[in-house]
Write an enzyme that holds these catalytic residues in place. Structure first.
Site, PDB file in Angstrom:
ATOM      1  N   GLU A  41     -19.252  11.407 -24.938  1.00  0.00           N
ATOM      2  CA  GLU A  41     -20.689  11.200 -25.112  1.00  0.00           C
ATOM      3  C   GLU A  41     -21.417  12.535 -25.110  1.00  0.00           C
ATOM      4  O   GLU A  41     -20.861  13.574 -24.758  1.00  0.00           O
ATOM      5  CB  GLU A  41     -21.242  10.338 -23.966  1.00  0.00           C
ATOM      6  CG  GLU A  41     -21.126  10.997 -22.592  1.00  0.00           C
ATOM      7  CD  GLU A  41     -21.621  10.107 -21.471  1.00  0.00           C
ATOM      8  OE1 GLU A  41     -22.040   8.967 -21.750  1.00  0.00           O
ATOM      9  OE2 GLU A  41     -21.596  10.565 -20.313  1.00  0.00           O
ATOM     10  N   ARG A  45     -29.704  16.317 -22.046  1.00  0.00           N
ATOM     11  CA  ARG A  45     -30.519  16.860 -20.965  1.00  0.00           C
ATOM     12  C   ARG A  45     -29.755  18.004 -20.304  1.00  0.00           C
ATOM     13  O   ARG A  45     -28.576  18.221 -20.578  1.00  0.00           O
ATOM     14  CB  ARG A  45     -30.795  15.778 -19.919  1.00  0.00           C
ATOM     15  CG  ARG A  45     -29.536  15.255 -19.236  1.00  0.00           C
ATOM     16  CD  ARG A  45     -29.836  14.179 -18.214  1.00  0.00           C
ATOM     17  NE  ARG A  45     -28.653  13.799 -17.461  1.00  0.00           N
ATOM     18  CZ  ARG A  45     -27.737  12.921 -17.850  1.00  0.00           C
ATOM     19  NH1 ARG A  45     -27.881  12.331 -19.024  1.00  0.00           N
ATOM     20  NH2 ARG A  45     -26.704  12.629 -17.092  1.00  0.00           N
ATOM     21  N   VAL A  48     -26.249  18.582 -14.152  1.00  0.00           N
ATOM     22  CA  VAL A  48     -26.090  19.086 -12.788  1.00  0.00           C
ATOM     23  C   VAL A  48     -25.129  20.276 -12.776  1.00  0.00           C
ATOM     24  O   VAL A  48     -25.259  21.198 -11.974  1.00  0.00           O
ATOM     25  CB  VAL A  48     -25.572  17.969 -11.857  1.00  0.00           C
ATOM     26  CG1 VAL A  48     -25.345  18.499 -10.449  1.00  0.00           C
ATOM     27  CG2 VAL A  48     -26.558  16.816 -11.823  1.00  0.00           C
TER      28      VAL A  48
END
Length: 213
Positions: A41, A45, A48
């Site tokens: 995928e 964004r 982390v």
């Protein structure tokens, strides 16, 4: 190196094909037996794990994200980027591995790590801080950099041993157990290793000799 280069190029080709502009992460799974990687995928964004990429490339991804959002052009070319060394990140969470990773809210009485330029600690925590039960359990991200993976793993183990966290239970000792495990050091693990080998071994009195922090 050949597989890593092909994986990086696949990620670049994918986002270029859709004219993607901004921070994002392309994720893959690697088949150890077939020596092939497979697309999972794209997370559109900042991740982390972004400090790992920042440390090995020397680029501030958050700053670039804000610049692009502000309309500035990206002045870097792919050929300008070079990877230096190896980085490892551990997420320090307020959770208890001995209790099925249940959250461990409470008050931090100690939060301290002496570190140098090869170590980065991203956190809001400080002694006296309250850890509520309502949000994500992550207290901070500990990132280390070494010239090799073996060097980075050894440094992470030392940092986790020296990291003083008191007042609440965290996964610090579990992280230390993992990075010092022979399978991790030899890069001999897969997506089932943790549940089949790592966690059972840790729960079977696998804590470091100096006890929990």
């Amino acid at each position: 190196e050949k597989v890593k280069s092909a994986l990086h190029q696949a990620a670049v080709d994918l986002v270029a094909s859709v004219k993607y502009r901004n921070a994002g992460t392309v994720e893959f799974l690697y088949d150890l037996d077939r020596e092939e990687f497979y697309f999972i995928e794209v997370n559109a964004r900042i991740q982390v794990e972004h400090p790992v990429s920042e440390i090995v490339t020397g680029e501030d991804l958050v700053q670039w994200q804000l610049r692009i959002a502000g309309g500035e052009p990206l002045s870097l070319n792919q050929s300008d980027l070079a990877i230096s060394g190896h980085a490892i990140e551990c997420r320090i969470n307020a959770e208890d591995p001995h209790k099925d990773f249940h959250p461990q809210p409470g008050q931090l009485t100690s939060w301290h790590l002496e570190h140098g330029s090869a170590v980065r600690l991203d956190s809001h925590c400080r002694p006296g801080a309250m850890v509520p039960p309502y949000y994500d359990s992550m207290l901070g991200k500990l990132i280390v950099h070494g010239s090799t993976r073996t060097e980075a793993a050894a440094l992470m183990g030392s940092c986790l041993a020296d990291f003083t966290i008191k007042g609440i239970t965290t996964n610090r000792d579990f992280q230390r157990f993992i990075v010092q495990h022979p399978d991790f050091i030899a890069n001999r693990f897969n997506t089932k290793w943790l549940e089949q080998h790592g966690l059972p071994a840790f729960l079977n009195d696998g804590r470091p000799a100096d006890g929990p922090h």
